[in-house]
Design a protein around this motif. Structure first.
Motif, PDB file in Angstrom:
ATOM      1  N   PHE A 171       0.856  -1.182   0.000  1.00 10.38           N
ATOM      2  CA  PHE A 171       0.000   0.000   0.000  1.00 10.38           C
ATOM      3  C   PHE A 171       0.896   1.237   0.000  1.00 10.38           C
ATOM      4  O   PHE A 171       1.680   1.459   0.933  1.00 10.38           O
ATOM      5  CB  PHE A 171      -0.917  -0.004   1.222  1.00 10.38           C
ATOM      6  CG  PHE A 171      -1.768  -1.249   1.313  1.00 10.38           C
ATOM      7  CD1 PHE A 171      -2.946  -1.343   0.609  1.00 10.38           C
ATOM      8  CD2 PHE A 171      -1.351  -2.332   2.074  1.00 10.38           C
ATOM      9  CE1 PHE A 171      -3.719  -2.495   0.668  1.00 10.38           C
ATOM     10  CE2 PHE A 171      -2.118  -3.489   2.154  1.00 10.38           C
ATOM     11  CZ  PHE A 171      -3.306  -3.571   1.449  1.00 10.38           C
ATOM     12  N   GLU A 172       0.784   2.037  -1.051  1.00  8.59           N
ATOM     13  CA  GLU A 172       1.621   3.234  -1.216  1.00  8.59           C
ATOM     14  C   GLU A 172       0.737   4.479  -1.178  1.00  8.59           C
ATOM     15  O   GLU A 172      -0.178   4.628  -1.988  1.00  8.59           O
ATOM     16  CB  GLU A 172       2.377   3.175  -2.545  1.00  8.59           C
ATOM     17  CG  GLU A 172       3.307   4.369  -2.771  1.00  8.59           C
ATOM     18  CD  GLU A 172       4.041   4.269  -4.088  1.00  8.59           C
ATOM     19  OE1 GLU A 172       5.266   4.047  -4.079  1.00  8.59           O
ATOM     20  OE2 GLU A 172       3.364   4.416  -5.143  1.00  8.59           O
ATOM     21  N   VAL A 173       1.025   5.379  -0.229  1.00  6.78           N
ATOM     22  CA  VAL A 173       0.265   6.615  -0.104  1.00  6.78           C
ATOM     23  C   VAL A 173       1.103   7.757  -0.670  1.00  6.78           C
ATOM     24  O   VAL A 173       2.313   7.804  -0.479  1.00  6.78           O
ATOM     25  CB  VAL A 173      -0.135   6.874   1.365  1.00  6.78           C
ATOM     26  CG1 VAL A 173       1.081   6.994   2.271  1.00  6.78           C
ATOM     27  CG2 VAL A 173      -1.007   8.121   1.481  1.00  6.78           C
ATOM     28  N   LYS A 174       0.440   8.671  -1.392  1.00  5.55           N
ATOM     29  CA  LYS A 174       1.159   9.742  -2.084  1.00  5.55           C
ATOM     30  C   LYS A 174       0.587  11.114  -1.738  1.00  5.55           C
ATOM     31  O   LYS A 174      -0.619  11.259  -1.513  1.00  5.55           O
ATOM     32  CB  LYS A 174       1.066   9.559  -3.606  1.00  5.55           C
ATOM     33  CG  LYS A 174       1.859   8.382  -4.150  1.00  5.55           C
ATOM     34  CD  LYS A 174       1.844   8.371  -5.673  1.00  5.55           C
ATOM     35  CE  LYS A 174       2.748   7.285  -6.233  1.00  5.55           C
ATOM     36  NZ  LYS A 174       2.794   7.311  -7.717  1.00  5.55           N
ATOM     37  N   SER A 175       1.484  12.111  -1.731  1.00  2.17           N
ATOM     38  CA  SER A 175       1.106  13.516  -1.638  1.00  2.17           C
ATOM     39  C   SER A 175       1.753  14.264  -2.791  1.00  2.17           C
ATOM     40  O   SER A 175       2.871  13.934  -3.203  1.00  2.17           O
ATOM     41  CB  SER A 175       1.566  14.133  -0.301  1.00  2.17           C
ATOM     42  OG  SER A 175       0.886  13.561   0.780  1.00  2.17           O
ATOM     43  N   ARG A 176       1.074  15.273  -3.312  1.00  4.22           N
ATOM     44  CA  ARG A 176       1.631  16.081  -4.388  1.00  4.22           C
ATOM     45  C   ARG A 176       2.775  16.945  -3.871  1.00  4.22           C
ATOM     46  O   ARG A 176       2.764  17.393  -2.730  1.00  4.22           O
ATOM     47  CB  ARG A 176       0.554  16.971  -4.997  1.00  4.22           C
ATOM     48  CG  ARG A 176      -0.538  16.203  -5.730  1.00  4.22           C
ATOM     49  CD  ARG A 176      -0.008  15.586  -7.005  1.00  4.22           C
ATOM     50  NE  ARG A 176      -1.032  14.839  -7.730  1.00  4.22           N
ATOM     51  CZ  ARG A 176      -0.793  14.157  -8.830  1.00  4.22           C
ATOM     52  NH1 ARG A 176       0.426  14.102  -9.328  1.00  4.22           N
ATOM     53  NH2 ARG A 176      -1.767  13.512  -9.430  1.00  4.22           N
ATOM     54  N   PHE A 177       3.773  17.158  -4.749  1.00  2.00           N
ATOM     55  CA  PHE A 177       4.947  17.949  -4.376  1.00  2.00           C
ATOM     56  C   PHE A 177       5.308  18.842  -5.563  1.00  2.00           C
ATOM     57  O   PHE A 177       5.415  18.359  -6.702  1.00  2.00           O
ATOM     58  CB  PHE A 177       6.126  17.026  -4.029  1.00  2.00           C
ATOM     59  CG  PHE A 177       7.333  17.739  -3.488  1.00  2.00           C
ATOM     60  CD1 PHE A 177       7.428  18.045  -2.144  1.00  2.00           C
ATOM     61  CD2 PHE A 177       8.374  18.115  -4.331  1.00  2.00           C
ATOM     62  CE1 PHE A 177       8.544  18.698  -1.642  1.00  2.00           C
ATOM     63  CE2 PHE A 177       9.483  18.768  -3.838  1.00  2.00           C
ATOM     64  CZ  PHE A 177       9.580  19.056  -2.486  1.00  2.00           C
TER      65      PHE A 177
END
Length: 419
Positions: free
Chosen positions: A254-260
């Motif tokens: 499970f990979e969680v992402k945030s915009r950068f």
């Protein structure tokens, strides 16, 4: 004497006139006009985001106009909490960049977010300075946020099989996750409790089977709708164990992402589940035929059936043994009903033909709760039903093969598959 008075009066008038003339000259010198020199900031597209992460590159636009004195430069300063002093970030010499659309000089500033402690307030000031030293200021503020989200697996539950059963292909496993544990999405001060995170963008689930390459299984927005947040979030992710995986190691990541705002344009972290080795499905016994015969208002001795030991149940027998019974033939419609805690889910001939214990359990438990019923009205030939027997981990599947109406009642035949 009269002459003297007239002479003195004339002298006084002359002196007063000279004095007034002197005062007028002094006032004019003191109030020499110097206005109209201050440069002007117009409407500006300054930063409106309330949080940025260290290292992000953002842009904002300044719109300004010079007055009598030429503009010299535009200087960008920043002040990072807890410091009370501002530091010069960059100096942009003035050059005419007039926009006819905006009717102003425009300057797009590229700004890199500095290092600092989490939740620190940063004030960015833009100062336009004229050659005569006068200036005008515009500013915006934001707080420093953690760019990389976190993910933790709390539990894994096989929702289509008991916890002690060996999972098989097709079983649904529900993983409970916590994203940004201890996180907050906004802060009012440097001492606000929690870690200020950038907003979570998405959660991507990957699956690995045996020695095969990892592949993407599911991508989902977090949350599925509404405002995104950086605060701690707990959610369930149901995944189905892929087909043809019996005896092979299966795991989910499970990979969680945030915009950068930079390269790469996201920040991510992941957690991998414990390995599951699916077993093989459990076959059902050969098809067995059963008959329900409804006679009279009481149904008769052949109107009910025990699907756990495959026997007809007499009318006088306890109701907890009656898994399926004909309970009404009013208006020429056949009604079947479980008189105990057994419930039915209607399904298809394809499910019946390929039925295993695991597949019918999966189908039943994946059905909506409203589809799991104790009474079925208007039964027809060809209908297929899965029965969960007495609210236990025991299942049967049957198809209606015939309905025969007689003067005394109705006879219903069915083919049943069970252990």
């Amino acid at each position: 004497m009269t002459y003297y008075k007239k002479l003195r009066g004339s002298l006084l008038l002359l002196l007063a006139g000279a004095g007034l003339a002197g005062c007028e000259k002094e006032i004019d010198t003191y109030y020499t006009e110097v206005g109209g020199q201050i440069p002007t900031f117009l409407a500006n597209a300054l930063g409106t985001t309330t949080k940025y992460a260290t290292g992000e590159t953002v842009t904002f636009e300044l719109q300004y106009a010079q007055q009598t004195s030429m503009l010299k430069d535009v200087r960008i300063y920043q002040r990072i909490e807890p410091s009370t002093d501002s530091t010069l970030v960059q100096t942009v010499p003035y050059r005419s960049t007039f926009s006819r659309t905006k009717n102003a000089d425009t300057l797009v500033v590229t700004y890199v977010v500095p290092q600092g402690v989490n939740k620190a307030n940063v004030r960015v000031s833009a100062i336009a300075t004229a050659e005569n030293g006068q200036s005008k200021v515009r500013a915006f503020t934001y707080r420093l946020a953690e760019p990389t989200p976190t993910v933790r697996i709390n539990s894994a539950t096989n929702v289509t099989a008991p916890g002690t059963s060996t999972p098989v292909p097709g079983d649904v496993v529900r993983y409970n996750l916590t994203l940004n544990n201890g996180g907050i999405t906004s802060a009012t001060s440097l001492t606000t409790a929690g870690t200020l995170y950038k907003d979570i963008d998405s959660l991507i689930t990957y699956v690995t089977v045996g020695t095969q390459a990892e592949r993407r299984y599911l991508r989902q927005r977090v949350p599925t709708a509404g405002t995104q947040t950086g605060a701690a979030t707990t959610l369930d992710v149901p995944v189905t164990i892929p087909s043809s995986t019996s005896g092979q190691a299966v795991s989910f990541r499970f990979e969680v992402k945030s915009r950068f705002a930079g390269t790469p344009n996201f920040r991510a972290s992941s957690a991998t589940s414990a390995v599951v080795t699916p077993g093989t499905t459990t076959s059902l016994a050969a098809v067995r035929a059963a008959t329900l015969a409804f006679t009279g208002t009481t149904g008769g001795d052949q109107a009910a059936f025990d699907l756990t030991n495959f026997t007809a149940v007499a009318a006088a027998s306890p109701v907890d043994t009656k898994d399926v019974a004909i309970t009404s033939i009013a208006s020429n419609a056949v009604q079947i009903k479980a008189l105990n805690t057994t419930k039915f889910v209607k399904t298809t001939a394809a499910i019946y033909n390929a039925a295993t214990l695991n597949s019918i359990r999966q189908t039943y438990l994946n059905a909506a709760t409203t589809a799991q019923v104790a009474t079925v009205d208007g039964v027809l030939v060809g209908d297929v039903y899965i029965a969960r027997l007495r609210n236990a981990d025991q299942y049967a599947i049957f198809t209606v093969t015939g309905i025969t109406r007689t003067t005394s009642g109705v006879s219903l035949t069915m083919d049943v598959k069970a252990l």
